[in-house]
Design a protein around this motif. Structure first.
Motif, short mmCIF file in Angstrom:
data_model
loop_
_atom_site.label_atom_id
_atom_site.label_comp_id
_atom_site.label_asym_id
_atom_site.label_seq_id
_atom_site.Cartn_x
_atom_site.Cartn_y
_atom_site.Cartn_z
N THR A 8 0.84 -1.19 0.00
CA THR A 8 0.00 0.00 0.00
C THR A 8 0.88 1.24 0.00
OG1 THR A 8 -1.72 -1.17 1.24
CG2 THR A 8 -1.83 1.24 1.21
N TYR A 9 0.61 2.15 -0.96
CA TYR A 9 1.33 3.41 -1.06
C TYR A 9 0.37 4.53 -0.65
CZ TYR A 9 4.49 0.61 -3.95
OH TYR A 9 5.34 -0.37 -4.42
N ARG A 10 0.82 5.44 0.19
CA ARG A 10 -0.02 6.55 0.61
C ARG A 10 0.71 7.87 0.34
NH1 ARG A 10 -4.27 4.64 3.49
NH2 ARG A 10 -4.03 2.58 4.48
#
Length: 809
Positions: A8-10
């Motif tokens: 997951t990239y935020r």
């Protein structure tokens, strides 16, 4: 799960304003050996989402893909996958296959779909509505990459507008195995009323007898306030239960993806079935109707979803009111999953009560006194979703006020009479409104203020009053008149009738015919019309016809010869207490037919001749209709496509005609768009002046130029009369040029915008003769094309020779 990692990239980014923005994630390499692209290990893996910032469409959240993106397949066995997409905003989703992306987010040039790898007739496709991706069936063992585009659509001001897009890029691993996939029992789409329970079984079998894991994915399982429940055993038996509430109401159905996966084999296979479930709003309850004068007051209980729906649905919510006359019988009741009211069931939309919290509506339409009307209410939410229609309620409009029945012109002239009559209020509450009683008649010319006439003499008994009156001294020749009557009880106003207008006859003249229509302003319904005609004042009226609807067209007349008409309307109310027919006559109106009918558009053909720089135009009458009075044509032309067509030339000819365009080069170009119109004879119009009718344009035909600009490669400015200047070999359809000549050191020695050139071999600044040699020419010829002025650029060489001998290239 299953050996698959989730990363997951935020991040946070502020966009400058409205627009469409691509959000991309790129990994340097794909797996080695992917069969449906070349050099996969050297090709980046790239996925993207489109962010659409549109103030009119409003806030948007991207679709969520709830089914993991890796599926195994067996050779020669059908394969299926569904991303189980859920849109938090309830937007409509569509699915399509696209090529995988690589460098810079571009589509991979060597990419092919999996069914194109083998020569077999296997089929790889996706259902655009459900998102079910199927492969029937893999033919070659190996890894494949595929990409699914999921687009979001929203109704914005009556048009479906794209508001977002996500891409799933996934891998399919095809292996050799003896396993067969499970088989789920197909399920049809269904619905559930908010606040009730939906329950149904889900079953599957495995051809190999393997145990199975049944699961359910989709918005109802994890993304809503009131989640669904799914229980299953390893024998392929499951039970789905969902009790959605008002918070789950929306226009788009929810999709639940049921997945059966066998286990015990080396390669576990799946079957997938999707079921779309619509969550429907309950109707309003307690609908009641109460007549108040000529109107109907509708009330209902506060909607059960008033405090439960999402704010996006509550904003803009209304209650739509539908009405039908009880005389138009119907046995319709809402069916399962049926929302709204079908158009063919006889109901008419009469208005809306704004706001979900509304609990009433006044129907002030043209209701007949004594008639029975039936109503239903449908709740319409902010996203366009509809509720089930309410129970029907019926009520009769009381006749407790006077009802207008006549406003009939007796004679036509500047000071003439109208017969006005009304029906008494037979359902008046005489206890609440005791006598004595009186009427007051009011009159107004159309568009003017009301003027009250004398009040009738009072009477102790309501039915003892006169209900008709001659109104004189009215200009019935040029004005339409309105009338209304007021009832008084013991000197106090009880109320007024709805107004009634004299039928106003309007006549429209055309070629050898007159069209008759009435402008009405009365509450009763017209049933038929008696049409009469006479040749002029003093002549008797002759009945032409009795028709059920207008306009009535009197044909076969002589142009410019006036005739006079009147129309008598026969009408009625639905109420049986008012005698029918109600006979009301229009004023007398006179008119003469004139030829206002234009001929049919002619047929045009254009043949271009490039070498001659001209077009041949040929046109003639259309065979689609018969025009016997075409006497002339007009040809229109515009030099460029999209420009306004202007008159080029007029031709006095009734048959086929031919013309040459730009025959002498007078237009400077053969390109352009052409159309032709037809004209009929010059005849006197209504004011006596001569006039004629011009047809619409023929089909517009456009032709383009054939630009040429050829330059020589040598010239000899040596004083003899031959080849003294650098000029084009030939040119046409060129507006201007930019020709520059440079010597071998790049110095500009000549420049012109004249297409004819005319360079004599001298230096641009000093006029001194230049030495022999090869010079470099750059040319931009601004060609005249149908689309406009188009630059044509090219480079060439010109050899300057001053001696008397020349060896040519």
């Amino acid at each position: 799960p299953g050996g698959t990692d989730v990363t997951t990239y935020r991040g946070t980014h502020t966009y400058p304003g409205p627009g469409v923005y691509a959000i991309q994630m790129e990994d340097p390499n794909r797996n080695e050996g992917v069969l449906n692209m070349l050099s996969s290990v050297e090709t980046p893996f790239m996925i993207q989402s489109l962010l659409v910032i549109d103030p009119q469409a409003g806030h948007n959240s991207s679709a969520q893909l709830l089914n993991p993106a890796r599926e195994n397949a067996c050779l020669n066995q059908d394969w299926v996958h569904n991303p189980a997409a859920f849109d938090p905003d309830g937007d409509a989703l569509t699915y399509s296959l696209v090529a995988c992306r690589g460098f810079n987010g571009d589509f991979i040039p060597s990419y092919v779909y999996p069914d194109e790898v083998s020569a077999a007739d296997d089929v790889f496709e996706i259902d655009p509505v459900t998102g079910a991706l199927t492969w029937e069936a893999p033919q070659i063992v190996g890894e494949y990459n595929v990409a699914i585009k999921i687009e979001e659509w929203r109704d914005v001001q009556g048009q479906m507008v794209k508001v977002g897009e996500v891409i799933r890029d996934m891998q399919i691993d095809v292996q050799v195995c003896a396993n067969q996939p499970p088989e789920l029992t197909p399920m049809a789409d269904t619905c559930v009323l908010a606040g009730t329970l939906l329950s149904f079984p889900v079953t599957a079998i495995d051809p190999d007898g393997d145990p199975m894991v049944l699961s359910a994915l989709g918005g109802p399982m994890s993304e809503v306030v009131h989640e669904a429940n799914f229980d299953a055993n390893t024998a392929g038996e499951g039970l789905f239960e969902w009790a959605p509430e008002c918070a789950e109401i929306r226009s788009e159905p929810y999709q639940v993806v049921f997945k059966a996966q066998d286990w015990g084999a080396t390669v576990q296979l799946v079957d997938i079935e999707s079921r779309r479930i619509s969550v429907i709003s309950p109707p309003v309850e307690g609908l009641g109707a109460e007549p108040i004068g000529p109107s109907m007051w509708l009330t209902w209980e506060a909607h059960s979803c008033l405090d439960g729906v999402e704010s996006a649905l509550e904003d803009g919510a209304v209650h739509d009111v539908h009405r039908r006359p009880a005389s138009e019988a119907t046995d319709w009741t809402p069916g399962p999953c049926e929302v709204g009211i079908p158009a063919e069931e006889g109901y008419t939309f009469v208005g809306s009560a704004n706001g979900l919290d509304a609990v009433g509506f006044v129907d002030e339409g043209e209701l007949d006194f004594g008639a029975l009307y039936c109503y239903r209410v449908v709740t319409r939410y902010g996203d366009g979703s509809l509720s089930v229609a309410s129970d029907e309620v019926c009520a009769k409009v009381k006749k407790d006020l006077p009802v207008m029945t006549h406003a009939s012109v007796q004679t036509t002239g500047p000071s003439d009479s109208v017969w006005v009559a009304w029906s008494p209020p037979t359902e008046l509450d005489t206890v609440a409104f005791p006598g004595p009683y009186a009427y007051t008649l009011s009159v107004a010319a159309e568009g003017d203020e009301w003027v009250s006439l004398d009040e009738t003499l009072p009477a102790a008994e309501l039915l003892a009053l006169d209900t008709g009156q001659w109104v004189t001294m009215l200009d019935t020749d040029s004005l339409q008149w309105r009338f209304k009557v007021a009832l008084h009880s013991a000197g106090a106003l009880v109320g007024e009738s709805q107004p009634a207008s004299t039928p106003w006859l309007e006549i429209t003249a055309n070629d050898n015919e007159l069209s008759l229509d009435l402008r009405r302003g009365s509450a009763w319904q017209p049933d038929s019309f008696l049409v009469e005609r006479r040749a002029g004042p003093g002549e008797p009226f002759v009945v032409l016809d009795v028709v059920e609807e207008l306009p009535y067209v009197d044909r076969g007349l002589v142009n410019n010869r006036a005739l006079c008409y009147r129309v008598t309307e026969y009408g009625s109310y639905d109420a049986t207490t008012i005698p029918a027919p109600l006979v009301n006559r229009s004023q007398e109106a006179c008119a003469a037919p004139f030829d206002f009918t234009a001929p049919c558009p002619p047929v045009l053909a254009v043949e271009p001749y490039c070498e001659l720089e001209l077009d041949t135009l040929a046109w003639g009458p259309s065979t689609a209709c018969k025009d016997d009075d075409v006497v002339a044509y007009r040809v229109y032309w515009s030099p460029f496509e999209g420009d306004t067509l202007q008159l080029w030339r007029a031709f006095e000819s009734s048959g086929v005609a031919v013309a040459a365009f730009n025959a002498q080069g007078e237009e400077g170009s053969m390109s352009g768009c052409f159309c032709v119109t037809a004209l009929d004879s010059l005849l006197p119009g209504p004011d006596g002046t001569l006039r004629r009718n011009e047809s619409l344009c023929s089909d517009t035909v456009c032709v383009d130029n054939c630009p040429v600009y050829d330059l020589p490669n040598v010239f000899t400015p040596n004083g003899d009369p031959f080849n003294e200047q650098f000029v084009p070999v030939q040119w046409r359809a060129v507006d201007r040029v930019d020709v520059q000549v440079h010597n071998r050191w790049g110095e500009r020695v000549y420049q012109t915008e004249d297409p004819n050139l005319g360079w004599d071999g001298t230096y641009l600044d000093t006029g001194e003769p230049l030495p022999e040699g090869v010079y470099f020419v750059t040319t931009t010829a601004y060609t005249i094309r149908l689309e406009g002025i188009v630059p044509l650029k090219f480079a060439s060489e010109i050899r300057l020779v001053r001696g008397n001998t020349l060896s040519t290239d």
